[in-house]
Design an enzyme around this catalytic site. Structure first.
Site, short mmCIF file in Angstrom:
data_model
loop_
_atom_site.label_atom_id
_atom_site.label_comp_id
_atom_site.label_asym_id
_atom_site.label_seq_id
_atom_site.Cartn_x
_atom_site.Cartn_y
_atom_site.Cartn_z
N MET A 22 0.81 -1.21 0.00
CA MET A 22 0.00 0.00 0.00
C MET A 22 0.85 1.27 0.00
O MET A 22 0.68 2.15 0.84
CB MET A 22 -0.93 -0.01 1.22
CG MET A 22 -1.99 -1.08 1.17
SD MET A 22 -3.29 -0.74 -0.06
CE MET A 22 -3.11 -2.15 -1.14
N HIS A 136 4.43 5.17 2.07
CA HIS A 136 3.22 4.39 2.39
C HIS A 136 1.99 5.30 2.41
O HIS A 136 2.05 6.45 2.85
CB HIS A 136 3.39 3.70 3.73
CG HIS A 136 2.51 2.50 3.88
ND1 HIS A 136 1.20 2.60 4.31
CD2 HIS A 136 2.72 1.19 3.64
CE1 HIS A 136 0.66 1.39 4.33
NE2 HIS A 136 1.56 0.52 3.94
N HIS A 137 0.87 4.73 1.95
CA HIS A 137 -0.37 5.51 1.88
C HIS A 137 -0.87 5.91 3.26
O HIS A 137 -1.68 6.82 3.40
CB HIS A 137 -1.44 4.69 1.15
CG HIS A 137 -2.45 5.54 0.42
ND1 HIS A 137 -2.79 6.81 0.82
CD2 HIS A 137 -3.21 5.29 -0.68
CE1 HIS A 137 -3.71 7.31 0.00
NE2 HIS A 137 -3.98 6.41 -0.91
N SER A 138 -0.42 5.23 4.31
CA SER A 138 -0.81 5.63 5.67
C SER A 138 -0.17 6.95 6.07
O SER A 138 -0.62 7.60 7.02
CB SER A 138 -0.43 4.54 6.67
OG SER A 138 0.97 4.28 6.63
N ASN A 310 -4.12 11.31 5.33
CA ASN A 310 -5.19 11.17 4.35
C ASN A 310 -6.37 12.05 4.70
O ASN A 310 -6.86 12.03 5.84
CB ASN A 310 -5.64 9.70 4.29
CG ASN A 310 -4.61 8.80 3.65
OD1 ASN A 310 -4.64 8.57 2.45
ND2 ASN A 310 -3.67 8.31 4.44
#
Length: 460
Positions: A22, A136-138, A310
């Protein structure tokens, strides 16, 4: 320092696996200054590796695993591990660069370290180099990642001694910090207001679900909800190997075509993608009779909020791939996106996070349970349009010529198309599963041919 992850940030960790890493990335291509000495790139690399005072989020790593994750600061980042220096065979073209980026994007980030890697790539024809940065998308979404990387560079071509990306501090103030402090309120009044806000959010979510259900049962309603798209070759299982392709178009022309068609720029992007997919799937004899649907991330952070993490919601729209007539296809896309925006705007901002988790819940559940790529997809493809810097930028005199987004894919979604605008251009990044979608590069080429066709329709 410890920092909790919000539920949306943490959800990207829950679905992380070897086959579905991810992380998201940017590929930035630079032309070296005309007066660059022989060791220009080596000097950039050496100075970047020596930059060990990392700023947030570059210095953050996970503690507590994926079950109860928090961010902590890492004071001893191994720069030889996180920043690499590679070369393609000279003189490297787009194919050689694409092959290397595909390989770099296929490898999973080490969750025990800060969740980023950066690679300087030499050997490109035309006195160019590339910088591939994945995170990382986090830690970042598309918008926050683009804003973060754009802060690294300068509009001044003569500026030198610029620091590495991880040395650039975040803005001192975000929009929320600029707001004046409210006067002390009566405690009971605060409780009443908070309770009222929660009731309003819950009511809005219920209304949103009802609208989606009614739309599904109402012929002619352009509002698209989850699970309305057909199962297609785009929605199978994926493995670790990635394939990446790019296209760059003139932004002013896309905006001009949007004005002529009385639609939005995003509608034009969706039309180009839809038309390319219709042709690609038709050649494979895999075009479903029902129209494909797109999940479209929507940025919900204020314009001057420069924080990472996000802050997105989702709308869904038809790609009208069942419609043979190009202009009718564009009209159907326009009607669908307009209805989707109306649906999202009907909710208060306080309900958007819950709504996003509600929409992403089935997607996440499919990945956690192994149903992704086996059950009916929540939507067929993710297509995203991210605004980037509107003026040319430089890094120690090297001009940023193009910046391409490299996104993530997962079981049930073997293709992602993300666009990033920059200095009068629109840069398309196509990320797909190498084995699920052979010859994926054709989709990138077909968007260009779809643009030629649309130009002919609207300018004749």
């Amino acid at each position: 320092m410890t920092k909790k992850l919000n539920p949306l940030d943490a959800s990207w960790l829950q679905v992380e696996s070897r086959d579905t890493p991810m992380h998201v990335a940017q590929l930035q291509i630079f032309s070296l200054p005309a007066d660059a000495p022989e060791g220009f790139v080596l000097d950039l690399v050496a100075r970047a590796k020596a930059s060990k005072e990392l700023q947030e989020p570059w210095n953050l790593k996970l503690r507590g695993g994926r079950a109860l994750p928090v961010w902590i600061e890492d004071d001893n980042v191994d720069m030889d591990y996180h920043f690499r220096h590679l070369s393609v065979p000279r003189p490297g073209g787009e194919r050689e660069l694409g092959v290397l980026v595909s390989l770099l994007h296929s490898t999973q980030l080490d969750l025990s370290r800060p969740l980023w890697e950066c690679t300087m790539i030499e050997g490109l024809e035309g006195n160019r180099v590339a910088l591939y940065t994945k995170m990382h998308h986090s830690l970042v979404d598309g918008v926050s990642g683009a804003r973060m990387m754009s802060r690294v560079f300068s509009p001044d071509p003569n500026e030198r001694n610029m620091v590495a990306p991880w040395r650039v501090p975040p803005p001192e103030k975000t929009r929320r910090e600029k707001l004046p402090t409210a006067p002390a309120a009566n405690p009971m009044q605060v409780v009443k207001e908070q309770f009222g806000a929660k009731v309003k959010s819950a009511s809005s979510l219920i209304s949103a679900l009802r609208r989606l259900r009614r739309a599904k049962k109402t012929p002619g309603d352009a509002l698209v909800g989850p699970f309305t798209g057909p199962k297609s070759v785009l929605n199978g299982r994926v493995n670790q190997a990635r394939r990446f392709a790019t296209q760059q178009y003139d932004l002013a022309e896309l905006k001009s075509l949007a004005a002529k068609a009385d639609c939005s720029l995003n509608d034009i992007v969706l039309y180009l993608c839809a038309t390319a997919l219709r042709r690609f799937l038709g050649e494979l004899d895999q075009l479903p009779k029902a129209p494909l649907t797109a999940g479209i991330p929507v940025n919900v952070r204020p314009a001057d909020d420069q924080s990472t993490g996000n802050a997105i919601s989702f709308i869904m729209a038809t790609l009208a791939t069942d419609i043979a007539d190009p202009m009718a296809r564009l009209a159907a896309i326009k009607a669908s996106t307009a209805r989707a925006k109306e649906h999202l705007q009907a909710m208060p901002k306080s309900a958007l996070t819950q709504y996003t988790m509600m929409i992403m819940g089935p997607y996440t559940l499919q990945l956690l349970t192994g149903l992704g790529g086996r059950a009916k997809p929540v939507f067929n493809i993710t297509i995203s349009n991210v605004p980037g810097p509107d003026r040319p930028l430089y890094w120690n005199g090297a001009k940023l010529e193009a910046t391409y987004p490299v996104s993530l894919i997962a079981h049930g979604g073997a293709l992602n198309i993300t666009c990033l605008s920059y200095a009068g251009t629109m840069n398309f990044g196509f990320t797909g599963c190498r084995d699920t979608l052979p010859h994926m590069q054709r989709i990138a080429v077909y968007t260009g041919e779809a643009l030629d066709e649309l130009r002919g329709f609207l300018t004749s």
